[in-house]
Design a protein around this motif. Structure first.
Motif, PDB file in Angstrom:
ATOM      1  N   UNK A  77       0.838   8.030  -8.571  1.00 15.64           N
ATOM      2  CA  UNK A  77       1.781   6.943  -8.302  1.00 15.64           C
ATOM      3  C   UNK A  77       1.791   6.586  -6.822  1.00 15.64           C
ATOM      4  N   UNK A  78       1.791   7.596  -5.962  1.00 14.13           N
ATOM      5  CA  UNK A  78       1.824   7.319  -4.526  1.00 14.13           C
ATOM      6  C   UNK A  78       0.550   6.625  -4.062  1.00 14.13           C
ATOM      7  N   UNK A  79      -0.576   6.965  -4.671  1.00 10.50           N
ATOM      8  CA  UNK A  79      -1.834   6.316  -4.300  1.00 10.50           C
ATOM      9  C   UNK A  79      -1.789   4.823  -4.611  1.00 10.50           C
ATOM     10  N   UNK A  80      -1.223   4.459  -5.760  1.00 11.02           N
ATOM     11  CA  UNK A  80      -1.113   3.045  -6.127  1.00 11.02           C
ATOM     12  C   UNK A  80      -0.164   2.322  -5.183  1.00 11.02           C
ATOM     13  N   UNK A  81       0.969   2.918  -4.885  1.00  8.07           N
ATOM     14  CA  UNK A  81       1.952   2.289  -3.989  1.00  8.07           C
ATOM     15  C   UNK A  81       1.357   2.074  -2.595  1.00  8.07           C
ATOM     16  N   UNK A  82       0.622   3.056  -2.105  1.00  3.36           N
ATOM     17  CA  UNK A  82       0.006   2.923  -0.785  1.00  3.36           C
ATOM     18  C   UNK A  82      -1.029   1.807  -0.769  1.00  3.36           C
ATOM     19  N   UNK A  83      -1.691   1.586  -1.877  1.00  2.00           N
ATOM     20  CA  UNK A  83      -2.687   0.522  -1.969  1.00  2.00           C
ATOM     21  C   UNK A  83      -2.057  -0.860  -1.811  1.00  2.00           C
ATOM     22  N   UNK A  84      -0.817  -1.006  -2.242  1.00  2.00           N
ATOM     23  CA  UNK A  84      -0.141  -2.304  -2.198  1.00  2.00           C
ATOM     24  C   UNK A  84       0.506  -2.600  -0.847  1.00  2.00           C
ATOM     25  N   UNK A  85       0.746  -1.590  -0.051  1.00  2.00           N
ATOM     26  CA  UNK A  85       1.528  -1.763   1.186  1.00  2.00           C
ATOM     27  C   UNK A  85       0.943  -2.783   2.156  1.00  2.00           C
ATOM     28  N   UNK A  86      -0.392  -2.789   2.432  1.00  2.00           N
ATOM     29  CA  UNK A  86      -0.906  -3.681   3.467  1.00  2.00           C
ATOM     30  C   UNK A  86      -0.583  -5.155   3.260  1.00  2.00           C
ATOM     31  N   UNK A  87      -0.490  -5.624   2.027  1.00  2.00           N
ATOM     32  CA  UNK A  87      -0.223  -7.034   1.756  1.00  2.00           C
ATOM     33  C   UNK A  87       1.186  -7.263   1.227  1.00  2.00           C
ATOM     34  N   UNK A  88       2.078  -6.287   1.398  1.00  2.00           N
ATOM     35  CA  UNK A  88       3.398  -6.379   0.775  1.00  2.00           C
ATOM     36  C   UNK A  88       4.419  -7.129   1.628  1.00  2.00           C
ATOM     37  N   UNK A  89       4.170  -7.304   2.927  1.00  2.00           N
ATOM     38  CA  UNK A  89       5.159  -7.953   3.783  1.00  2.00           C
ATOM     39  C   UNK A  89       6.463  -7.188   3.768  1.00  2.00           C
TER      40      UNK A  89
END
Length: 516
Positions: free
Chosen positions: A463-475
């Protein structure tokens, strides 16, 4: 092809041709709709040796009544059945290729041809609640079945009562069937009824339960045969994405591998190793499909707007927008994992594995060790499987961080290796339950508690790996992702704490006395 439809249905052989009883005395039922007469004509398709009927499945072509078309019916748990429908088309000599693919596990690619004609005259009545909504349907049927081979086969007739409830109303289902049993009705298995028409009643009693006098090979092969049957039963359900089917198929595949690893000395190495390698391939495919589904359920449940609602409007990100992006990513991964699974199940590699598993059970290449008594040969091997869990446990650093594990390599995580060793030990223990009974079951339950904690830890890492993947474009939405990430970190810490307690419970000497 339309998705599978899940029905909660029970069918009874009626003690008379009277209408199926039921009405306002039932829970949640305020009225009974007007009766409707329906005539259905259908042709059932199967292999020459009735392989589908033996598996509890049926493929039929409905040409009378409504809806018209092809229907594949698969058995679910308890009263549940799974239906897949297909357009009628022009084919009458054999079933559509799409349905034949779904029934491969039973038919093994053999053509499904017409074996039985069925004509049913039915009277349907809807049970309505106080608002006039349908909560159940009662059906009274008179069925006429005629085998198509040989051509002059006589027809057989019988009467049925059927109840189908809406929205999982099991209380209503039980109330109806309790009343019917009091009137002398007996629950019916339609596929077994039709098989009796086609092939006559089955003969023979139940196989004897294994005991101390059985050889080690016989006991292990019995477990392997059970799990091969389980794999084949779940195959069509996994293909239609029935609830829990991928998990059940994965469990059967994992148990086959665990048993072959734990009891390796009973088998010649070359054929066992070849089957084991292919089982590990299939287990990996199933694990990825199951993990994608579990991950989606986990993260989307956490993104409940009510739980995170106070974040919205505060300038720190909109949970709904984050949920949309997360859902899109998870849907993409689920679709990819499912496509990989379906490709695997349709592959020659999978078919060769099934053939090899059946050959392993029917004509195994056993060593002399397999002829020894089950107690003398198997209990030391179960104890050895437990020692493998102890060795894996020693490799775990309780102070290590999840970040120390190389990305993309779950097998490098000592906790993952521990979980796999514990799974193998639990699978080995299950084989010797007939020898040591409740003592073994208590040990297996303790290992299950350990593997559950370790699986929870694996879920937090993914779960943390997926969340970290989204962070750069999350604003600004990164704040919401951060809160979810923090929640998973807490869960990971809890799992890392709990696994030691679970291990201590599973490793108690008192719990393992039966191994000696």
């Amino acid at each position: 092809m339309p998705p599978a439809r899940l029905a909660l249905t029970r069918t009874y052989l009626a003690p008379s041709s009277d209408e199926a009883p039921g009405g306002g005395e039932l829970p949640g039922v305020a009225d009974v709709g007007a009766p409707r007469e329906v005539r259905t004509e259908e042709t059932h398709y199967d292999t020459a040796d009735l392989a589908l009927a033996a598996a509890g499945a049926s493929v039929r072509r409905q040409t009378g009544g409504s809806p018209r078309g092809w229907v594949l019916e698969l058995p679910g748990r308890g009263p549940r059945t799974h239906e897949v429908r297909h357009a009628l088309g022009r084919a009458v000599r054999t079933a559509p290729a799409a349905l034949q693919r779904l029934t491969w596990a039973a038919a093994r690619g053999r053509t499904l041809g017409p074996v039985l004609q069925l004509a049913t005259d039915a009277v349907e009545r809807d049970l309505l609640d106080a608002d006039g909504a349908v909560v159940a349907r009662l059906t009274t049927r008179r069925v006429q079945a005629r085998p198509l081979v040989p051509e002059d086969s006589p027809a057989q007739t019988w009467a049925e009562w059927q109840v189908e409830v809406v929205d999982g109303r099991r209380d209503l289902l039980d109330a109806v069937t309790d009343a019917w049993r009091e009137r002398g009705a007996e629950e019916s298995d339609r596929t077994e009824q039709l098989r009796t028409v086609l092939d006559g009643p089955e003969e023979g009693g139940q196989p004897a339960e294994p005991g101390d006098g059985d050889s080690a090979g016989a006991l292990v092969l019995g477990q392997l045969a059970h799990d091969v049957s389980r794999l084949l039963a779940q195959d069509p359900l996994a293909r239609i994405d029935a609830p829990g089917a991928v998990r059940a198929l994965s469990s059967a595949t994992r148990r086959l591998g665990g048993v072959l690893r734990a009891f390796a000395p009973l088998f010649e190495d070359a054929p066992r190793s070849a089957v084991l390698a292919e089982l590990e391939w299939l287990t990996g495919v199933l694990a990825r499909a199951g993990a994608a589904e579990a991950l989606a359920e986990r993260l989307l449940a956490d993104l409940d707007e009510e739980a995170l609602g106070h974040v919205a409007g505060s300038g720190t990100g909109d949970p709904a927008a984050v949920a949309e992006r997360l859902r899109a990513l998870l849907d993409e991964r689920r679709a990819a994992a499912r496509a990989e699974l379906l490709e695997a199940l349709d592959s020659e590699r999978y078919r060769a594995l099934v053939a090899a598993l059946e050959a392993l059970v029917a004509d195994p290449a056993l060593t002399r060790e397999a002829s020894r008594s089950a107690r003398k040969a198997l209990l030391p091997l179960v104890a050895e499987a437990h020692r493998a869990v102890k060795n894996a446990q020693r490799d775990v650093d309780p102070d290590a961080e999840d970040a120390d594990v190389p990305a993309g390599d779950p097998g490098a995580d000592p906790l993952v290796r521990l979980r796999r060793a514990a799974d193998d030990a639990r699978d080995a223990a299950a084989v010797v339950v007939p020898l040591r009974g409740e003592d073994v079951e208590e040990y297996a339950d303790a290992l299950k508690a350990l593997t559950d904690v370790l699986a929870e830890h694996e879920g937090t890492v993914a779960a943390r790996a997926v969340l970290e993947e989204l962070v750069p474009d999350a604003g600004q939405g990164a704040f919401v992702l951060g809160r979810l990430h923090a929640l998973e970190e807490v869960r990971s810490a809890v799992a890392r704490h709990d696994w030691e307690e679970a291990w201590d419970a599973a490793n108690r000497k008192k719990l393992r006395k039966w191994m000696s």
